[in-house]
Each structure stands twice: as C-alpha cells, then as structure tokens.
Scaffold this motif. Structure first.
Motif, PDB file in Angstrom:
ATOM      1  N   ARG A 143      -4.281   3.454  13.328  1.00 48.75           N
ATOM      2  CA  ARG A 143      -3.717   2.776  13.769  1.00 48.75           C
ATOM      3  C   ARG A 143      -2.177   2.736  12.592  1.00 48.75           C
ATOM      4  O   ARG A 143      -0.740   2.857  13.452  1.00 48.75           O
ATOM      5  N   ILE A 144      -2.289   3.946  12.049  1.00 51.64           N
ATOM      6  CA  ILE A 144      -0.966   5.165  11.381  1.00 51.64           C
ATOM      7  C   ILE A 144      -0.614   6.107  11.942  1.00 51.64           C
ATOM      8  O   ILE A 144      -1.375   6.793  12.207  1.00 51.64           O
ATOM      9  N   PRO A 145       0.311   6.238  12.475  1.00 54.26           N
ATOM     10  CA  PRO A 145       0.978   7.591  13.148  1.00 54.26           C
ATOM     11  C   PRO A 145       1.144   8.535  12.215  1.00 54.26           C
ATOM     12  O   PRO A 145       1.165   8.562  10.999  1.00 54.26           O
ATOM     13  N   GLU A 151      -0.372  14.602   8.089  1.00 50.95           N
ATOM     14  CA  GLU A 151      -0.423  13.172   7.024  1.00 50.95           C
ATOM     15  C   GLU A 151      -0.191  12.075   7.599  1.00 50.95           C
ATOM     16  O   GLU A 151       0.736  12.212   8.066  1.00 50.95           O
ATOM     17  N   PRO A 152      -0.720  10.675   6.894  1.00 50.74           N
ATOM     18  CA  PRO A 152      -0.815   9.757   7.383  1.00 50.74           C
ATOM     19  C   PRO A 152       1.016   8.660   7.031  1.00 50.74           C
ATOM     20  O   PRO A 152       1.194   9.474   5.956  1.00 50.74           O
ATOM     21  N   ARG A 153       1.615   8.441   7.703  1.00 48.52           N
ATOM     22  CA  ARG A 153       3.031   8.190   7.461  1.00 48.52           C
ATOM     23  C   ARG A 153       2.988   6.181   7.283  1.00 48.52           C
ATOM     24  O   ARG A 153       2.924   5.675   8.377  1.00 48.52           O
ATOM     25  N   LYS A 159       2.422  -3.479   5.782  1.00 46.54           N
ATOM     26  CA  LYS A 159       1.883  -3.105   4.149  1.00 46.54           C
ATOM     27  C   LYS A 159       0.712  -3.221   4.777  1.00 46.54           C
ATOM     28  O   LYS A 159       0.301  -2.851   4.367  1.00 46.54           O
ATOM     29  N   ASP A 160       0.318  -4.475   4.901  1.00 52.74           N
ATOM     30  CA  ASP A 160      -0.896  -4.803   5.064  1.00 52.74           C
ATOM     31  C   ASP A 160      -1.681  -3.505   6.342  1.00 52.74           C
ATOM     32  O   ASP A 160      -3.083  -3.091   5.415  1.00 52.74           O
ATOM     33  N   THR A 161      -1.631  -2.723   6.822  1.00 48.87           N
ATOM     34  CA  THR A 161      -2.147  -2.034   7.733  1.00 48.87           C
ATOM     35  C   THR A 161      -2.372  -0.726   6.277  1.00 48.87           C
ATOM     36  O   THR A 161      -3.067  -0.092   6.860  1.00 48.87           O
TER      37      THR A 161
END
Length: 178
Positions: A143-145, A151-153, A159-161
């Motif tokens: 779920r992180i772009p 690399e994940p942003r 903040k939980d995700t």
C-alpha cells in the motif's frame, strides 16, 4: 627589633610572635650563614630514553606478537628505579606497539567474504509490490507508493501503514541475507 619584627608588631599588635631569643648556653644562629641546598638528584637522560624508545620501536616492528609480549613480561619484572633509561624507553615502545596491534583491525584475506559487504544488490532486495496476498488482503508494504528508484515512500502514507511497511521491508531483507 628588626624591620620585619616591627612590621609584625604593627600589623598583629599583641598577637605578634616575639622573636626567639637563644636559650642560655646556645650560640645565636647566624642568619647570614651560607646554607647550600642538598644536591639535586641526577635527572634522567631523555636522550637515553629516546634512543631506547626508537630501538624498541624498530625491534617491535620486526617481531611477532608473542616475542613482544614475552619481552614486556621480562622487562616488567624489573622495578623502574633499577632500570636504565634506555631499557625504560624500550619497554614503553614495546607496550605502545602491543597496544597499537591490539587496536588495529586485522586485514581479511581476499577469499573470505567481508560480512559488511552485501553480495545481494539493492535491486534484488527491493520489496516487490504485491497487489494481493494469497488470502486476498494487501500487505502494508504493497500500500506504500514507490519513488522513481523503486524504493518505498514511507512519508506518503499514514504512520501506522508506514511502520507496518517498514517492519515488513526489514523482515524481507533479513530473510534474504540469511
């Protein structure tokens, strides 16, 4: 009364200490007598110490650790007062060399892999975006772009995700390293 005694009387008044008078039968002390101080003890020769230190460094550079340790043990059996300055210098040089060797990082042979170097490239470690897991749910990391480098942003999500995705990414990297 001398000038000093007069000054003491003017400053301290009745509390001033009266000069001592020689007791009967004692000869008065001659204040002008030449009192020579005791001869100063012989100072250590820094040149001898330095020469011994230089010799010790040269010898220690050619010797192995066991030889240096053995010589330190032998030299340390003497008391500093009984040692000549050259021997003190050599002992200090051997001690210095022993400490320097203990603090130096040993060189690794070329055929042994360095544990700080990662043989797996970052591209192989980069987390893959998974649209769904076997049971149909998305992982936090998916779920992180991703940025242009893949690399994940983490800052782009709540903040939980971001935390769950970071834990997932670190877990993937640890599994790849083992």
């Amino acid at each position: 009364m001398s000038v000093i005694e007069q000054e003491q009387m003017s400053v301290f008044g009745q509390n001033a200490i009266a000069p001592e008078e020689p007791a009967e039968g004692e000869a008065p002390i001659d204040q002008s007598a030449d009192v020579s101080p005791e001869p100063a003890p012989e100072t250590a020769s820094t040149e001898e110490y330095d020469r011994g230190y230089e010799q010790g460094l040269e010898e220690a550079a050619k010797a192995d650790d066991a030889w240096v340790a053995n010589l330190i043990k032998i030299y340390s059996q003497n008391t500093p007062e009984s040692m000549p300055e050259t021997m003190k210098g050599r002992l200090d040089a051997f001690l210095y060399e022993q400490q320097r060797r203990a603090q130096s990082v040993p060189e690794m042979p070329e055929n042994v892999p360095n544990p700080t170097e990662n043989s797996v490239s970052d591209a192989e470690i980069a987390p893959e975006t998974v649209s769904s897991v076997e049971n149909g749910q998305q992982t936090a990391l998916s779920r992180i772009p991703l940025n242009e480098q893949g690399e994940p942003r983490f800052e782009a999500v709540d903040k939980d995700t971001a935390w769950d995705g970071l834990v997932e990414a670190v877990g993937v990297r640890l599994m790849l390293l083992t």
